[in-house]
Design a protein around this motif. Structure first.
Motif, PDB file in Angstrom:
ATOM      1  N   ARG A 165      14.610 -89.693 -47.337  1.00 43.16           N
ATOM      2  CA  ARG A 165      14.737 -89.980 -45.918  1.00 43.16           C
ATOM      3  C   ARG A 165      13.362 -90.356 -45.332  1.00 43.16           C
ATOM      4  N   VAL A 166      13.261 -91.565 -44.781  1.00 45.13           N
ATOM      5  CA  VAL A 166      12.013 -91.997 -44.150  1.00 45.13           C
ATOM      6  C   VAL A 166      11.940 -91.347 -42.771  1.00 45.13           C
ATOM      7  N   CYS A 167      10.796 -90.729 -42.484  1.00 49.39           N
ATOM      8  CA  CYS A 167      10.655 -90.073 -41.170  1.00 49.39           C
ATOM      9  C   CYS A 167      10.032 -91.071 -40.196  1.00 49.39           C
ATOM     10  N   LEU A 168      10.259 -90.825 -38.939  1.00 47.14           N
ATOM     11  CA  LEU A 168       9.553 -91.561 -37.889  1.00 47.14           C
ATOM     12  C   LEU A 168       8.661 -90.530 -37.187  1.00 47.14           C
ATOM     13  N   ASP A 169       7.375 -90.819 -37.131  1.00 48.61           N
ATOM     14  CA  ASP A 169       6.455 -89.800 -36.623  1.00 48.61           C
ATOM     15  C   ASP A 169       5.656 -90.300 -35.428  1.00 48.61           C
ATOM     16  N   THR A 170       4.975 -89.349 -34.809  1.00 48.02           N
ATOM     17  CA  THR A 170       4.028 -89.683 -33.743  1.00 48.02           C
ATOM     18  C   THR A 170       2.672 -89.127 -34.143  1.00 48.02           C
ATOM     19  N   GLU A 171       1.830 -90.011 -34.631  1.00 46.60           N
ATOM     20  CA  GLU A 171       0.468 -89.660 -35.040  1.00 46.60           C
ATOM     21  C   GLU A 171       0.435 -88.547 -36.075  1.00 46.60           C
ATOM     22  N   TYR A 172       1.357 -88.616 -37.046  1.00 47.64           N
ATOM     23  CA  TYR A 172       1.345 -87.635 -38.135  1.00 47.64           C
ATOM     24  C   TYR A 172       0.071 -87.766 -38.959  1.00 47.64           C
ATOM     25  N   TYR A 173      -0.215 -88.969 -39.424  1.00 46.73           N
ATOM     26  CA  TYR A 173      -1.402 -89.135 -40.285  1.00 46.73           C
ATOM     27  C   TYR A 173      -2.686 -88.845 -39.512  1.00 46.73           C
ATOM     28  N   GLU A 174      -2.717 -89.186 -38.225  1.00 45.75           N
ATOM     29  CA  GLU A 174      -3.890 -88.918 -37.388  1.00 45.75           C
ATOM     30  C   GLU A 174      -4.168 -87.419 -37.306  1.00 45.75           C
ATOM     31  N   THR A 175      -3.115 -86.606 -37.424  1.00 46.19           N
ATOM     32  CA  THR A 175      -3.284 -85.146 -37.335  1.00 46.19           C
ATOM     33  C   THR A 175      -4.283 -84.652 -38.385  1.00 46.19           C
ATOM     34  N   TYR A 176      -4.289 -85.330 -39.551  1.00 48.59           N
ATOM     35  CA  TYR A 176      -5.174 -84.886 -40.630  1.00 48.59           C
ATOM     36  C   TYR A 176      -6.645 -85.205 -40.343  1.00 48.59           C
ATOM     37  N   ASN A 177      -6.915 -85.958 -39.267  1.00 48.32           N
ATOM     38  CA  ASN A 177      -8.312 -86.207 -38.884  1.00 48.32           C
ATOM     39  C   ASN A 177      -8.851 -85.106 -37.974  1.00 48.32           C
ATOM     40  N   LEU A 178      -7.955 -84.190 -37.535  1.00 49.67           N
ATOM     41  CA  LEU A 178      -8.414 -83.084 -36.679  1.00 49.67           C
ATOM     42  C   LEU A 178      -9.166 -82.074 -37.547  1.00 49.67           C
ATOM     43  N   PRO A 179     -10.239 -81.482 -37.004  1.00 48.92           N
ATOM     44  CA  PRO A 179     -11.073 -80.622 -37.852  1.00 48.92           C
ATOM     45  C   PRO A 179     -10.345 -79.390 -38.392  1.00 48.92           C
ATOM     46  N   GLY A 180      -9.341 -78.897 -37.666  1.00 51.07           N
ATOM     47  CA  GLY A 180      -8.686 -77.661 -38.112  1.00 51.07           C
ATOM     48  C   GLY A 180      -7.480 -77.882 -39.014  1.00 51.07           C
ATOM     49  N   VAL A 181      -7.199 -79.126 -39.378  1.00 48.50           N
ATOM     50  CA  VAL A 181      -5.974 -79.391 -40.156  1.00 48.50           C
ATOM     51  C   VAL A 181      -6.336 -79.706 -41.605  1.00 48.50           C
TER      52      VAL A 181
END
Ligand code: N01
Length: 534
Positions: A329-345
């Motif tokens: 199942r392909v997901c539709l996200d809102t800034e999922y990959y960008e989340t990994y640029n946050l320092p705490g993730v």
């Protein structure tokens, strides 16, 4: 437990999700005595249980809503293109209030067993509330995704922090501020949780085994003008949904990938990427049949991941490999990959360092322990068959559904099962559930069942089941289509691979909702010649 006297009804509906709600309304409107049973405390099905932060439907709200009632659809107004769980649950409640559905349901009532009484030609259903109900017809609107599946990781019960499950989220707000949070699972639920909790927790650790494909949703609020236009055209929109392979308004194309030169293919994908995943999914017609085309599109998405995620090692680990895009199942996200640029993730790659155990204080992988205050399980469901096999269903001559389905579910149209007279399933196994809009499927299924039962009344028949031949014909058709689809090439809940010991195989109709509907209609048109009556 108090025992209430046995009650007798025409139709019994199990489940108060969108399928069960419609079934109750439909049969009541037709003048039958109908009762619904629901394990949850209210209507809404998955949307009642799945209250996790970020829960949202990745079908457009105009699609993911009922078309059966002209006034209801005029009276309800969606605020966003893709609605969030609170709004969807509010919609379910609105419909329940507007159509007085609750008066026909018993909530907080879980079915424990259902047995066909051949002499009486009725189903006898027992519940954990001590009820015994008898009904001529039993409609299992139990949903393809309603039995949560915990991961088979030792030590889960030992965890001393807060343990939360996406599929049974608490009804009270959960505050992640200042906390170290872990999420196990990166399917549709995990991805939605990560993009939300990553922004509120002190630190978030994402335990990812198989990376999923996810595309930008690009959600937006709906303007008053658009909403008015949509409402004016609802009848035509609903009709087009019934003729669409997805059962929705998502565009479809007949353009194969290699029909365009490379620069045009790229330009189509660039445009769709900017427009949102909804459009991207409809770029090319042959992604589930042409492996080479599939890989080219997959590589395009991998490039996008590399362009968004700043840490190259994290980006690499997030890129799905080894199975085709769209086969999970392909997901539709809102800034999922960008989340990994946050320092705490932090991404924990469980393909490299598998989880060994859950400890009192966190999660231990082969690489060491991560201490956590909160652990969220987003590990999916015993899907499609889980809810129907969660209690004992006994059909004609004492046959058990669990035995009949020991090697995998066999059904006729995903609606009926040979040996189980007068039992119907909505969005059942071997129908198009999961590959098409579940509300459109539910309306189709309930309408079909109601028409059949009405026809039986006219013909003076009291019981019906598919012949062995009819069931075999449908199953052969389902398997033949599945064999030509790349969907079978991924280890997912679609193929039964996510539950240990479950029979493997694609038990869904991959031929598109429009063809499924046509197959249902053909059976009715031929006056149910393939069914056996008594
Ligand atoms: O469940 P999933 P879901 N160790 O089965 C992982 C619908 N839905 O609840 O793939 C580590 O997809 C597992 O990893 P792997 C939608 O139809 C829709 O997310 O087994 N990880 C996987 O990553 C969807 O398809 C919406 O390697 C473990 C995850 O858990 C369906 O629901 C939103 C593990 C399970 O993913 C199910 O989605 C939400 C282990 N031991 C859901 N065991 C929308 O409309 C499991 N995993 C947007």
């Amino acid at each position: 437990m108090t025992t209430t006297p046995t009650t007798r009804h025409d139709v019994l509906v199990v489940g108060a999700g969108f399928g069960g709600m419609y079934a109750v309304w439909k049969f009541r409107e037709l003048g039958y005595d109908v009762v619904g049973l629901e394990a949850g405390g209210d209507v809404g099905g998955v949307w009642y249980w799945n209250r996790y932060p970020g829960a949202r439907c990745d079908l457009q709200s105009v699609d993911y809503s009922y078309g059966f009632h002209a006034e209801v659809q005029q009276e309800w107004t969606w605020s966003e293109q893709f609605a969030a769980q609170p709004e969807i649950l509010a919609y379910a409640n609105f419909v329940a209030d507007r159509l007085d559905l609750r008066s026909s349901f018993r909530f907080d009532t879980r079915v424990c067993g259902a047995a066909w009484d051949e002499d009486d030609q009725r189903w006898r259903v027992t519940t954990d509330a001590g009820d015994v109900l008898e009904a001529r017809y039993c409609i299992m609107a139990t949903g393809p995704l309603s039995v949560p599946k915990d991961p088979d990781i030792p030590g889960l019960d030992r965890f001393g922090g807060e343990l939360l499950r996406a599929q049974k989220w608490p009804h009270h707000p959960v505050d992640f501020a200042g906390k170290r949070v872990g999420v196990i699972g990166t399917g549709s639920s995990g991805i939605q949780i990560v993009q939300e909790v990553g922004r509120s927790a002190e630190e978030l650790f994402v335990f990812q085994r198989t990376p999923s494909w996810t595309l930008p949703m690009r959600n937006h609020t709906l303007s008053a003008d658009y909403t008015a236009e949509m409402k004016r055209h609802y009848p035509a929109l609903r009709e087009s949904m019934r003729l669409n392979p997805t059962g929705g308004t998502r565009p479809v194309t007949s353009r194969p990938f290699y029909s365009l030169p490379p620069e045009q293919r790229r330009s189509v994908m660039d445009h769709a990427w900017e427009d949102g995943g909804h459009t991207f999914l409809a770029c090319f017609s042959d992604l589930l049949t042409n492996e080479e085309a599939n890989e080219e599109v997959a590589e395009y998405v991998r490039e996008k991941i590399a362009g968004i995620v700043e840490d190259p090692e994290t980006a690499e680990a997030l890129k799905p490999r080894g199975y085709p895009i769209l086969a999970r199942r392909v997901c539709l996200d809102t800034e999922y990959y960008e989340t990994y640029n946050l320092p705490g993730v932090h991404l924990v790659d469980c393909l490299k360092h598998p989880i060994v155990e859950v400890t009192e204080t966190g999660v231990r992988t082969e690489d060491g322990e991560t201490e956590l205050d909160v652990l969220i399980l987003a590990t999916g469901y015993d899907a499609l068959t889980g809810a129907l096999l969660a209690f004992d269903v006994t059909g004609r001559d004492g046959r058990r559904l669990a035995d009949k389905w020991a090697e995998g579910p066999e059904t006729f149209l995903g609606l009926m099962v040979e040996g189980f007279p007068n039992m119907f399933t909505t969005c059942g196994p071997n129908g198009p559930a999961a590959l098409a809009n579940i509300i459109t499927i539910s309306e189709n299924d309930v309408d079909w069942i109601a028409e059949l039962i009405g026809w039986m009344g006219q013909e003076g028949q009291t019981s019906v089941e598919p012949s062995e031949r009819a069931e075999t014909r449908w199953m052969d058709h389902v398997r033949e289509l599945a064999a030509g689809s790349l969907v079978r090439k991924a280890n997912t809940w679609w193929t039964g691979a996510n539950v240990a010991g479950k029979p493997r195989g694609l038990t869904m109709f991959v031929g598109g909702f429009h063809n499924y509907r046509a197959a249902c209609q053909a059976v009715a048109k031929e006056q149910y010649a393939e069914l056996e009556f008594s």
